[in-house]
Motif scaffolding. Structure first.
Motif, PDB file in Angstrom:
ATOM      1  N   ALA A  58     -47.681  -1.317   1.641  1.00 27.87           N
ATOM      2  CA  ALA A  58     -48.421  -0.321   2.409  1.00 27.87           C
ATOM      3  C   ALA A  58     -49.000   0.761   1.502  1.00 27.87           C
ATOM      4  O   ALA A  58     -50.166   1.154   1.640  1.00 27.87           O
ATOM      5  CB  ALA A  58     -47.524   0.305   3.470  1.00 27.87           C
ATOM      6  N   VAL A  85     -51.490   3.406   2.718  1.00 26.37           N
ATOM      7  CA  VAL A  85     -50.870   3.642   4.018  1.00 26.37           C
ATOM      8  C   VAL A  85     -49.462   4.187   3.807  1.00 26.37           C
ATOM      9  O   VAL A  85     -48.681   3.618   3.042  1.00 26.37           O
ATOM     10  CB  VAL A  85     -50.809   2.327   4.842  1.00 26.37           C
ATOM     11  CG1 VAL A  85     -50.083   2.555   6.161  1.00 26.37           C
ATOM     12  CG2 VAL A  85     -52.195   1.761   5.059  1.00 26.37           C
ATOM     13  N   ASN A 101     -45.861  -2.406  12.067  1.00 23.45           N
ATOM     14  CA  ASN A 101     -46.731  -2.225  10.904  1.00 23.45           C
ATOM     15  C   ASN A 101     -47.259  -3.556  10.372  1.00 23.45           C
ATOM     16  O   ASN A 101     -47.637  -3.653   9.211  1.00 23.45           O
ATOM     17  CB  ASN A 101     -45.965  -1.471   9.815  1.00 23.45           C
ATOM     18  CG  ASN A 101     -45.514  -0.110  10.287  1.00 23.45           C
ATOM     19  OD1 ASN A 101     -46.315   0.781  10.486  1.00 23.45           O
ATOM     20  ND2 ASN A 101     -44.219   0.035  10.514  1.00 23.45           N
ATOM     21  N   VAL A 150     -50.313  -4.139   8.042  1.00 24.90           N
ATOM     22  CA  VAL A 150     -50.218  -3.995   6.590  1.00 24.90           C
ATOM     23  C   VAL A 150     -50.136  -5.378   5.934  1.00 24.90           C
ATOM     24  O   VAL A 150     -50.744  -5.614   4.889  1.00 24.90           O
ATOM     25  CB  VAL A 150     -48.981  -3.141   6.198  1.00 24.90           C
ATOM     26  CG1 VAL A 150     -48.709  -3.200   4.720  1.00 24.90           C
ATOM     27  CG2 VAL A 150     -49.183  -1.707   6.667  1.00 24.90           C
TER      28      VAL A 150
END
Length: 181
Positions: free
Chosen positions: A111, A116, A173, A176
């Motif tokens: 990430a 991110v 997530n 990602v």
């Protein structure tokens, strides 16, 4: 170096102190456990304190972002490995708990490479609290039958929350991973 980062370094330095006190006979039993308990409790508190200081005083640094989670993992994983050595925890439990940390760390690296930043979720926070309480309970090691039941409940709750938190973390997530291809 700011106070939050100094607390993080202190936590790292307390890891070998904890291990030596817990694993050796420098102090007579049960005092080794009581002192190890206090060291682990204090080191765990420094995690809360350094995070609070960093956020409230604007002391968030790249060093802290990197070292704080590493210091936490060193502290907890060291205790878990000690528990396997002393026969107080099954290796499969420790493998699950440690594997989650590797998975999340790797995920965060992917990430970060994409720019991110992923915040900790509620399941991860719950896992951390239960895991810290479980670890402190195992360290204390009181010799009462009911105490063993409490430790077992905390241990299995920690395993369950570990699994739930990693699944939740990856699911929320998953974009990602798609971008990493």
């Amino acid at each position: 170096m700011n106070i939050a980062n100094k607390l993080t370094i202190l936590r790292v330095c307390l890891v070998p102190v904890f291990v030596v006190v817990f694993m050796t006979n420098l102090l007579p039993a049960p005092w080794n456990r009581y002192i190890a308990f206090l060291i682990f409790a204090f080191a765990s508190y420094t995690d809360h304190l350094d995070g609070h200081l960093a956020r409230s005083r604007g002391l968030v640094t790249n060093f802290g972002k990197f070292m704080d989670p590493l210091a936490d993992k060193l502290l907890v994983v060291s205790a878990l490995i000690c528990f396997v050595e002393t026969g107080e925890m099954a290796a499969w439990i420790v493998i699950i708990l440690v594997a989650r940390e590797f998975i999340i760390s790797g995920f965060r690296l992917v990430a970060a490479a994409q720019g991110v930043v992923i915040a900790a979720g509620i399941w991860g926070k719950a896992k951390t609290v239960v895991q810290m309480v479980m670890t402190l309970a195992v360290i204390l090691g009181l010799p009462y039958g009911w105490y063993g039941v409490i430790v077992a409940i905390l241990t299995y709750a920690s395993v369950a929350l570990t699994i739930i938190s990693v699944v939740d973390y990856i699911w929320k997530n998953r974009s990602v991973l798609k971008e990493a291809d």
